[in-house]
Every structure is written in C-alpha cells, then in structure tokens.
Design a protein around this motif. Sequence first.
Motif, PDB file in Angstrom:
ATOM      1  N   ASP A   7       0.841  -1.192   0.000  1.00  0.00           N
ATOM      2  CA  ASP A   7       0.000   0.000   0.000  1.00  0.00           C
ATOM      3  C   ASP A   7       0.883   1.252   0.000  1.00  0.00           C
ATOM      4  OD1 ASP A   7       0.941   0.253   2.652  1.00  0.00           O
ATOM      5  OD2 ASP A   7      -0.852  -0.692   3.474  1.00  0.00           O
ATOM      6  N   GLU A   8       0.225   2.420  -0.046  1.00  0.00           N
ATOM      7  CA  GLU A   8       0.974   3.673  -0.122  1.00  0.00           C
ATOM      8  C   GLU A   8       1.848   3.892   1.116  1.00  0.00           C
ATOM      9  OE1 GLU A   8       0.361   8.477  -0.790  1.00  0.00           O
ATOM     10  OE2 GLU A   8      -1.351   7.134  -1.038  1.00  0.00           O
ATOM     11  N   PHE A  14       9.235   2.627   2.450  1.00  0.00           N
ATOM     12  CA  PHE A  14      10.359   2.064   1.706  1.00  0.00           C
ATOM     13  C   PHE A  14      11.239   3.193   1.144  1.00  0.00           C
ATOM     14  CE2 PHE A  14      12.119   0.270  -2.302  1.00  0.00           C
ATOM     15  CZ  PHE A  14      13.007  -0.622  -1.707  1.00  0.00           C
ATOM     16  N   GLY A  15      10.612   4.252   0.649  1.00  0.00           N
ATOM     17  CA  GLY A  15      11.377   5.412   0.178  1.00  0.00           C
ATOM     18  C   GLY A  15      12.203   6.013   1.306  1.00  0.00           C
ATOM     19  N   GLU A  16      11.615   6.093   2.506  1.00  0.00           N
ATOM     20  CA  GLU A  16      12.362   6.611   3.666  1.00  0.00           C
ATOM     21  C   GLU A  16      13.574   5.746   3.956  1.00  0.00           C
ATOM     22  OE1 GLU A  16      10.328   8.143   7.237  1.00  0.00           O
ATOM     23  OE2 GLU A  16       8.484   7.620   6.163  1.00  0.00           O
ATOM     24  N   THR A  17      13.391   4.439   3.882  1.00  0.00           N
ATOM     25  CA  THR A  17      14.513   3.522   4.116  1.00  0.00           C
ATOM     26  C   THR A  17      15.611   3.760   3.093  1.00  0.00           C
ATOM     27  OG1 THR A  17      13.061   1.864   5.096  1.00  0.00           O
ATOM     28  CG2 THR A  17      15.180   1.091   4.264  1.00  0.00           C
ATOM     29  N   LEU A  18      15.238   3.897   1.820  1.00  0.00           N
ATOM     30  CA  LEU A  18      16.236   4.171   0.786  1.00  0.00           C
ATOM     31  C   LEU A  18      16.958   5.490   1.063  1.00  0.00           C
ATOM     32  CD1 LEU A  18      14.447   3.145  -2.537  1.00  0.00           C
ATOM     33  CD2 LEU A  18      16.325   1.958  -1.381  1.00  0.00           C
ATOM     34  N   GLY A  19      16.194   6.525   1.400  1.00  0.00           N
ATOM     35  CA  GLY A  19      16.799   7.823   1.696  1.00  0.00           C
ATOM     36  C   GLY A  19      17.797   7.744   2.833  1.00  0.00           C
ATOM     37  N   ARG A  20      17.441   7.006   3.873  1.00  0.00           N
ATOM     38  CA  ARG A  20      18.344   6.855   5.012  1.00  0.00           C
ATOM     39  C   ARG A  20      19.631   6.116   4.603  1.00  0.00           C
ATOM     40  NH1 ARG A  20      15.133   4.224   7.685  1.00  0.00           N
ATOM     41  NH2 ARG A  20      16.116   2.189   7.709  1.00  0.00           N
ATOM     42  N   ILE A  21      19.479   5.052   3.818  1.00  0.00           N
ATOM     43  CA  ILE A  21      20.638   4.264   3.395  1.00  0.00           C
ATOM     44  C   ILE A  21      21.548   5.080   2.478  1.00  0.00           C
ATOM     45  CG2 ILE A  21      21.325   2.275   1.989  1.00  0.00           C
ATOM     46  CD1 ILE A  21      18.885   0.806   3.220  1.00  0.00           C
ATOM     47  N   PHE A  22      20.961   5.881   1.605  1.00  0.00           N
ATOM     48  CA  PHE A  22      21.761   6.684   0.671  1.00  0.00           C
ATOM     49  C   PHE A  22      22.511   7.811   1.374  1.00  0.00           C
ATOM     50  CE2 PHE A  22      20.021   4.334  -2.636  1.00  0.00           C
ATOM     51  CZ  PHE A  22      20.375   4.810  -3.883  1.00  0.00           C
ATOM     52  N   THR A  39       6.920   9.173  -7.910  1.00  0.00           N
ATOM     53  CA  THR A  39       6.898  10.378  -7.071  1.00  0.00           C
ATOM     54  C   THR A  39       6.565  10.017  -5.628  1.00  0.00           C
ATOM     55  OG1 THR A  39       6.335  11.737  -8.984  1.00  0.00           O
ATOM     56  CG2 THR A  39       5.888  12.674  -6.804  1.00  0.00           C
ATOM     57  N   THR A  40       5.731   9.022  -5.415  1.00  0.00           N
ATOM     58  CA  THR A  40       5.430   8.567  -4.053  1.00  0.00           C
ATOM     59  C   THR A  40       6.699   8.058  -3.379  1.00  0.00           C
ATOM     60  OG1 THR A  40       3.177   7.991  -4.691  1.00  0.00           O
ATOM     61  CG2 THR A  40       4.039   6.949  -2.694  1.00  0.00           C
ATOM     62  N   LEU A  41       7.500   7.309  -4.114  1.00  0.00           N
ATOM     63  CA  LEU A  41       8.769   6.821  -3.565  1.00  0.00           C
ATOM     64  C   LEU A  41       9.689   7.998  -3.238  1.00  0.00           C
ATOM     65  CD1 LEU A  41      10.159   4.071  -2.968  1.00  0.00           C
ATOM     66  CD2 LEU A  41      11.374   4.401  -5.108  1.00  0.00           C
ATOM     67  N   THR A  42       9.711   8.995  -4.107  1.00  0.00           N
ATOM     68  CA  THR A  42      10.527  10.188  -3.870  1.00  0.00           C
ATOM     69  C   THR A  42      10.059  10.916  -2.615  1.00  0.00           C
ATOM     70  OG1 THR A  42      10.915  10.397  -6.250  1.00  0.00           O
ATOM     71  CG2 THR A  42      11.337  12.353  -4.897  1.00  0.00           C
ATOM     72  N   ARG A  43       8.753  10.970  -2.394  1.00  0.00           N
ATOM     73  CA  ARG A  43       8.226  11.584  -1.168  1.00  0.00           C
ATOM     74  C   ARG A  43       8.808  10.886   0.058  1.00  0.00           C
ATOM     75  NH1 ARG A  43       2.627  10.289   0.449  1.00  0.00           N
ATOM     76  NH2 ARG A  43       2.316  10.152  -1.792  1.00  0.00           N
ATOM     77  N   GLY A  44       8.875   9.565   0.016  1.00  0.00           N
ATOM     78  CA  GLY A  44       9.459   8.814   1.119  1.00  0.00           C
ATOM     79  C   GLY A  44      10.934   9.127   1.302  1.00  0.00           C
ATOM     80  N   ASP A 128      -3.196  -4.393  -5.572  1.00  0.00           N
ATOM     81  CA  ASP A 128      -3.490  -3.050  -5.075  1.00  0.00           C
ATOM     82  C   ASP A 128      -2.216  -2.301  -4.704  1.00  0.00           C
ATOM     83  OD1 ASP A 128      -6.215  -3.384  -5.370  1.00  0.00           O
ATOM     84  OD2 ASP A 128      -6.483  -4.107  -3.309  1.00  0.00           O
ATOM     85  N   GLY A 129      -1.086  -2.990  -4.689  1.00  0.00           N
ATOM     86  CA  GLY A 129       0.180  -2.378  -4.293  1.00  0.00           C
ATOM     87  C   GLY A 129       1.148  -2.257  -5.453  1.00  0.00           C
ATOM     88  N   ARG A 130       2.406  -2.272  -5.111  1.00  0.00           N
ATOM     89  CA  ARG A 130       3.474  -2.158  -6.102  1.00  0.00           C
ATOM     90  C   ARG A 130       4.568  -3.175  -5.790  1.00  0.00           C
ATOM     91  NH1 ARG A 130      -0.232   0.406  -7.574  1.00  0.00           N
ATOM     92  NH2 ARG A 130      -0.277   2.548  -8.344  1.00  0.00           N
ATOM     93  N   ARG A 131       5.342  -3.481  -6.808  1.00  0.00           N
ATOM     94  CA  ARG A 131       6.531  -4.305  -6.649  1.00  0.00           C
ATOM     95  C   ARG A 131       7.716  -3.469  -7.123  1.00  0.00           C
ATOM     96  NH1 ARG A 131       4.990  -8.551  -9.159  1.00  0.00           N
ATOM     97  NH2 ARG A 131       5.585  -7.800 -11.196  1.00  0.00           N
ATOM     98  N   ALA A 132       8.739  -3.396  -6.302  1.00  0.00           N
ATOM     99  CA  ALA A 132       9.947  -2.652  -6.649  1.00  0.00           C
ATOM    100  C   ALA A 132      11.066  -3.655  -6.907  1.00  0.00           C
ATOM    101  CB  ALA A 132      10.335  -1.715  -5.510  1.00  0.00           C
TER     102      ALA A 132
END
Length: 160
Positions: A7-8, A14-22, A39-44, A128-132
């Motif tokens: 879900d969103e 998940f975006g937050e996790t990526l941001g923290r790792i980067f 863009t949702t991932l970028t928001r995270g 209903d979700g996404r796969r990355a």
Amino acid sequence: MQVTLPDEKAHVAFGETLGRIFQGRGRLYLHGDLGTGKTTLTRGVLRAYGYQGAVKSPTYTLIEPYEVDGQRVYHLDLYRLGDPEELEFIGGRDVLADDALCVIEWPSRGSGWLPPADVHVTLEVDGDGRRATLESQTQRGAGWLAVLGDEMWEKAQERP
C-alpha cells in the motif's frame, strides 16, 4: 532484489529507508509506467531527511531542488525531455556534480547524457500495491543494496 509494497504507507516507508541508506548522496533512477509511484517513492526519500511538505513531480520544470536541514536533494522528472542535451541547458551537469542525492524519474529520456545510477528501481503495479525491483550499477550502489537486504532480513526476523 525485489520488494513488495502492499500500500501507499509501505511505499513511502520504503522510500524513507532508501533515503536513510543513501545518506543524502548518489543517484537513484526510477523506472515504471505512469502511475506506478515514482513520485510517491521520492516523497518517502525526502521524508528520510525531515521534509514534510507536498512532493509533486517536476514534469514541467524538470528539476525540483529541496534543501532540508543542510541536505540537498534534487528531484528530476525527464518525461517531457525532448532531447538529452536539454539537460545541459537547464543546469543538469551542475546538479549531477553536486554532492547531493539526485532522484531521477524517466532516466531513459536522458540516455547517453546521464551518468550511471548507483541504484535503479523499477516499479510495477502488483494487485493493489506495487513491486519494486532494485539493481545496483556501481560499487557504492551494491553496498547500499547489501545494507537494505540486511535491514529487510532483520525486520523479517522480528515478525512473529
């Protein structure tokens, strides 16, 4: 590496996790059809640095700079780019040379001009979700994905 985002809320987390790792550095290239959540991932990613405002895709401006607590993040959307050389005229070389994090949607439109990504993320609709699907293209990116894998394994062990 594949990650299911049901879900969103999971997508943003998940975006937050990526941001923290980067840790505010590098190049993250986002692939996927319209509406898959780039863009949702970028928001995270931006939430990882404390940004709480609205995040919109810079479809017409091409580059949206963010500075949060001294950290610079550049969000680029190349969907409307007519020619990769246009990046030169809008200051793309300076943005990509900056010691910042660059999150780029539709990087294929800048093919031949953009430097390699540290990590590519391809987003697809999955129910209903996404796969990355994540792939590294640099040694630094491979290290980040190893950290991500370790974090995901630890979280899976915490579940009952």
